[in-house]
Design a protein around this motif. Structure first.
Motif: not given
Length: 250
Positions: A135-139, A181-204
């Motif tokens: 969860d990126f608390s200490d990855d 990476a900037s949000v605009a630079e994300l693609d593929g699985m990285g964009r999918w992962m980021h979009n899912l976390a944003v959708r669900d309010g998982q900011d960290r």
């Protein structure tokens, strides 16, 4: 892993009985514990009976949290041996329904959000991220520099956002700031992962993904490389590597 004949025979005999009990609503807590012991050894190893049990567990998962978690554990183990490929080929409907159920749970923003996130990654075939992502608390992630082969440690979270040489006495030395990476630079699985976390309010989680999909500088040779590319290349499960190679040929 090779399973002894007595274990295989016991599983073949007992597993249907246990599943019958939980489907009939008469499964006690001890029955669920027996199922966990039988199907999810250490939570990471497919065992005899996993493939047959998965569709029944997914059907139960509509109302039973333990069935959902057990089905997720089985899928996350799917690339540990040659049974994993069969699971995706033979149970596509169960996999699709499991994906929907896990996604629905994520949208409720449960306390164990990262469990569902990692399960969806496994369903998408991203077993290296499913196994490693926190969860990126200490990855921390370690890769070999593609230019000089130095083992480089990346910290993402409470200990900072840096690449470094890991010294077991001195800690992380010669630190270099990571380049997210900037949000605009994300693609593929990285964009999918980021979009899912944003959708669900998982900011960290969303922020950590931008660092994971960004770049690191090698402390020895100062070359810059993409963290996700090097980590994925070094940690793809063998069966998944074969599957990706086949897809390129096809």
């Amino acid at each position: 892993m090779k399973w002894g004949r007595p274990y295989v025979l016991r599983t073949a005999e007992l597993l249907p009985v246990l599943l019958d009990q939980v489907e009939a609503g008469v499964g006690s807590e001890s029955v669920w514990r027996e199922l966990w012991t039988m199907l999810c050894i250490e939570g990471e190893t497919l065992v005899p009976g996993s493939l047959a049990a998965l569709p029944r567990l997914v059907a139960l998962a509509r109302s039973e949290t333990q069935a959902l978690e057990m089905a997720g554990a089985i899928v996350r183990s799917a690339m540990t041996d040659d049974q994993g490929e069969r699971m995706f080929v033979e149970s596509p409907d169960a996999i699709a329904e499991l994906r929907e159920l896990v996604d629905q749970r994520l949208q409720t923003r449960p306390a164990d959000y990262i469990w569902g996130f990692r399960t969806l990654l496994a369903i998408e075939g991203q077993f290296h991220w499913s196994a490693a992502l926190g969860d990126f608390s200490d990855d921390f992630y370690e890769v070999a520099c593609p230019h000089c082969s130095l083992n480089v440690t990346m910290a993402i979270g409470g200990y900072g956002y840096h690449s470094a040489c890991r010294d077991w006495d001195a800690g992380d030395v010669d630190r270099r700031d990571l380049r997210p990476a900037s949000v605009a630079e994300l693609d593929g699985m990285g964009r999918w992962m980021h979009n899912l976390a944003v959708r669900d309010g998982q900011d960290r989680l969303a922020e950590g993904i931008t660092y994971l999909m960004g770049c690191a500088e090698c402390p020895r040779c100062a070359s810059v490389f993409r963290i996700a590319d090097e980590y994925a290349a070094a940690n793809l499960p063998p069966l998944l590597s074969v599957r990706l190679a086949r897809s390129k040929i096809d």
